[in-house]
Structures are given as C-alpha cells and as structure tokens.
Design a protein around this motif. Structure first.
Motif, mmCIF file in Angstrom:
data_model
loop_
_atom_site.group_PDB
_atom_site.id
_atom_site.type_symbol
_atom_site.label_atom_id
_atom_site.label_comp_id
_atom_site.label_asym_id
_atom_site.label_seq_id
_atom_site.Cartn_x
_atom_site.Cartn_y
_atom_site.Cartn_z
ATOM 1 N N TYR A 35 42.425 -9.651 -13.184
ATOM 2 C CA TYR A 35 41.085 -10.420 -12.653
ATOM 3 C C TYR A 35 40.242 -9.218 -13.091
ATOM 4 O O TYR A 35 40.503 -8.437 -13.855
ATOM 5 N N LEU A 43 34.439 -11.048 -8.089
ATOM 6 C CA LEU A 43 36.135 -10.704 -9.462
ATOM 7 C C LEU A 43 36.003 -12.748 -9.675
ATOM 8 O O LEU A 43 36.303 -13.303 -9.039
ATOM 9 N N LEU A 45 38.607 -14.640 -12.113
ATOM 10 C CA LEU A 45 40.418 -14.515 -12.338
ATOM 11 C C LEU A 45 40.401 -14.940 -14.633
ATOM 12 O O LEU A 45 39.807 -16.218 -14.878
ATOM 13 N N TYR A 48 47.035 -16.216 -14.513
ATOM 14 C CA TYR A 48 47.465 -15.325 -13.813
ATOM 15 C C TYR A 48 49.284 -15.962 -14.635
ATOM 16 O O TYR A 48 50.006 -16.939 -15.326
ATOM 17 N N GLU A 59 40.033 -18.945 -14.892
ATOM 18 C CA GLU A 59 38.310 -19.315 -15.102
ATOM 19 C C GLU A 59 37.959 -18.744 -16.277
ATOM 20 O O GLU A 59 36.923 -19.237 -17.381
ATOM 21 N N PHE A 90 41.412 -5.803 -12.019
ATOM 22 C CA PHE A 90 42.346 -5.811 -11.418
ATOM 23 C C PHE A 90 43.534 -6.106 -11.712
ATOM 24 O O PHE A 90 43.808 -7.821 -12.087
ATOM 25 N N ARG A 100 49.079 -24.295 -4.299
ATOM 26 C CA ARG A 100 50.316 -24.436 -5.246
ATOM 27 C C ARG A 100 50.514 -22.481 -5.010
ATOM 28 O O ARG A 100 50.564 -22.311 -6.413
ATOM 29 N N GLY A 101 49.775 -22.603 -4.425
ATOM 30 C CA GLY A 101 50.796 -21.096 -5.376
ATOM 31 C C GLY A 101 49.507 -19.760 -4.237
ATOM 32 O O GLY A 101 50.150 -18.338 -4.326
ATOM 33 N N THR A 102 48.322 -19.882 -3.965
ATOM 34 C CA THR A 102 48.003 -18.651 -3.324
ATOM 35 C C THR A 102 47.434 -17.665 -2.188
ATOM 36 O O THR A 102 46.603 -18.781 -1.287
ATOM 37 N N LEU A 105 46.341 -12.064 -1.464
ATOM 38 C CA LEU A 105 46.805 -11.032 -2.530
ATOM 39 C C LEU A 105 46.688 -9.303 -2.485
ATOM 40 O O LEU A 105 45.735 -9.129 -1.673
ATOM 41 N N PHE A 107 46.108 -6.161 -4.080
ATOM 42 C CA PHE A 107 45.436 -5.987 -5.836
ATOM 43 C C PHE A 107 45.351 -4.396 -6.082
ATOM 44 O O PHE A 107 46.270 -3.187 -4.872
#
Lengths: 116, 112
Positions: A35, A43, A45, A48, A59, A90, A100-102, A105, A107
């Motif tokens: 990020y 923040l 993205l 990933y 994005e 970060f 889908r996976g998040t 998190l 950091f």
C-alpha cells in the motif's frame, strides 16, 4: 506483533532512478500486499500477492511492479521513480480468507520514500 | 516518523471520556468491516472487526456498531486514555470486491 520487516525504512532518491522496497515476513502467510499512504488519500493498494509467483494489480499500480519468488519476500519496484511516487509505503500480510482473500491485515512499520 | 496526513478530521476528547469515531462506507455489498489504529510513525494495527450479519461487537474498551441501512460504522472507545491518541481507519470488504478499501481516517487527540 506480526513478523514483518520492511527495508529500507527511509530512502531519498532522484527522479528516474530505480528503487526496490523489500517486505520480509516470518509468519508464512499466503497473502502479501503493498500500500501507499498519502495525505488526503488514506491507504491505497498498489499490488498484492496470493502466493509465490502469483500477483495482481491494485487500484494504483501504474509505475510499480512486484515480485514474489519466495513465500516470505515481496518486492516492490519503481522502475523509474517520479516525484508523484514520494509516499510512505506499507507492506501487509494476511492468512485469512474473506471472499477473495482479505481478512485481517498485519502491517509493517512503513518505508518513507522521497523522490527529488 | 511517517506522518499520516495533514487534512484529517480530528476528534479531541478529554482523558476518561468516551470517544465515538464515525465512518461512512460506500459499497452496500460490503460484508466485512475492520477498524485500524495507526500511531505516529507506525503501521496500522487491527482493533476490531465485524461482519454484516451483526450490528454490534464488543472488545476490550471498544465497541463497533454497524448500521447497514445508512451504511455507517462507528467505533466507540470507553474511558479514553492518552495512549488512544492515533489515527483511526475503517476498512470495508466484500466478496466481489476482493480487497479491503480503507477510509481516509480520523485523528483522535486525547487531552490529559
């Protein structure tokens, strides 16, 4: 604290030079993220990874590339740095899936990059 | 250390008071929400999360409230302490979206 190490923590470079930031984790988490954080934007993205050699764009991916050759390392490269890439970067990791996976998190401490 | 932002909304509270930090989210399909705390010079840290099948979840001194009707999320901190001074971010996620989307943050300042 999650075992995430970012390097370098601070870097000053000149426009047009290549820069690589490294994220190293000791948690064996599958997902890794890069990020950037800028005033007024929060923040955002960049890229990933969902496994070794598996990466995807976020994005704000233009001007950045990433590589993940090992589970523990995720590299962010600026091929030719520009002043607009001055930011705090970060790295984050995750092992939980939500959709889908998040999930949550974890950091790193951040890497401050200044491009002159 | 790394500065979080110069133009954040700021909430100033007296030590010992309760704090309420608000967040409006954008995607009606979001089904998972997280609050993060970021202290000066550090990375964000997880505080508490909530799924869309709940409207309230409590942690240690913190409570998250979710109002899906108006797409609003709030974080309540009880008996705010100087160590709570930080920037607080909400984040949302949906199965179709795939990755967390972060809000811009609110700076909490605790006066002794």
């Amino acid at each position: 604290d999650a075992g995430i190490t970012q390097s370098p923590r601070h870097k000053v470079t000149e426009t047009g030079t290549p820069v690589t930031l490294r994220c190293h984790q000791t948690e064996n988490h599958r997902y890794m993220y890069w990020y950037r954080q800028d005033p007024g934007h929060g923040l955002r993205l960049i890229h990933y990874s969902y496994g070794v050699k598996d990466t995807d764009k976020g994005e704000v991916s233009d001007g950045y590339s990433v590589s993940r050759s090992k589970t523990e390392d995720f590299l962010l490269t600026l091929e030719s740095a520009t002043s607009s890439q001055t930011s705090v970067y970060f790295c984050a990791i995750s092992d939980r899936t939500s959709g889908r996976g998040t999930g949550e998190l974890f950091f790193g401490e951040g890497s401050r990059l200044t491009v002159l | 250390g790394e500065s979080v932002g110069l133009h954040l909304p700021t909430l100033s509270v007296q030590e010992g008071d309760n704090s309420i930090i608000n967040c409006a989210y954008s995607n009606s399909a979001s089904d998972y929400f997280i609050w993060y705390k970021q202290e000066s010079g550090k990375g964000p840290q997880f505080i508490i999360d909530i799924r869309s099948n709940m409207d309230k979840r409590q942690g240690q001194r913190v409570t998250v409230l979710l109002n899906k009707t108006v797409k609003h999320l709030s974080l309540q901190i009880a008996a705010t302490q100087p160590g709570d001074s930080a920037v607080y971010f909400c984040a949302e996620n949906s199965r179709s979206q795939g990755n967390l989307i972060f809000g811009k943050g609110t700076k909490l300042s605790v006066k002794p």
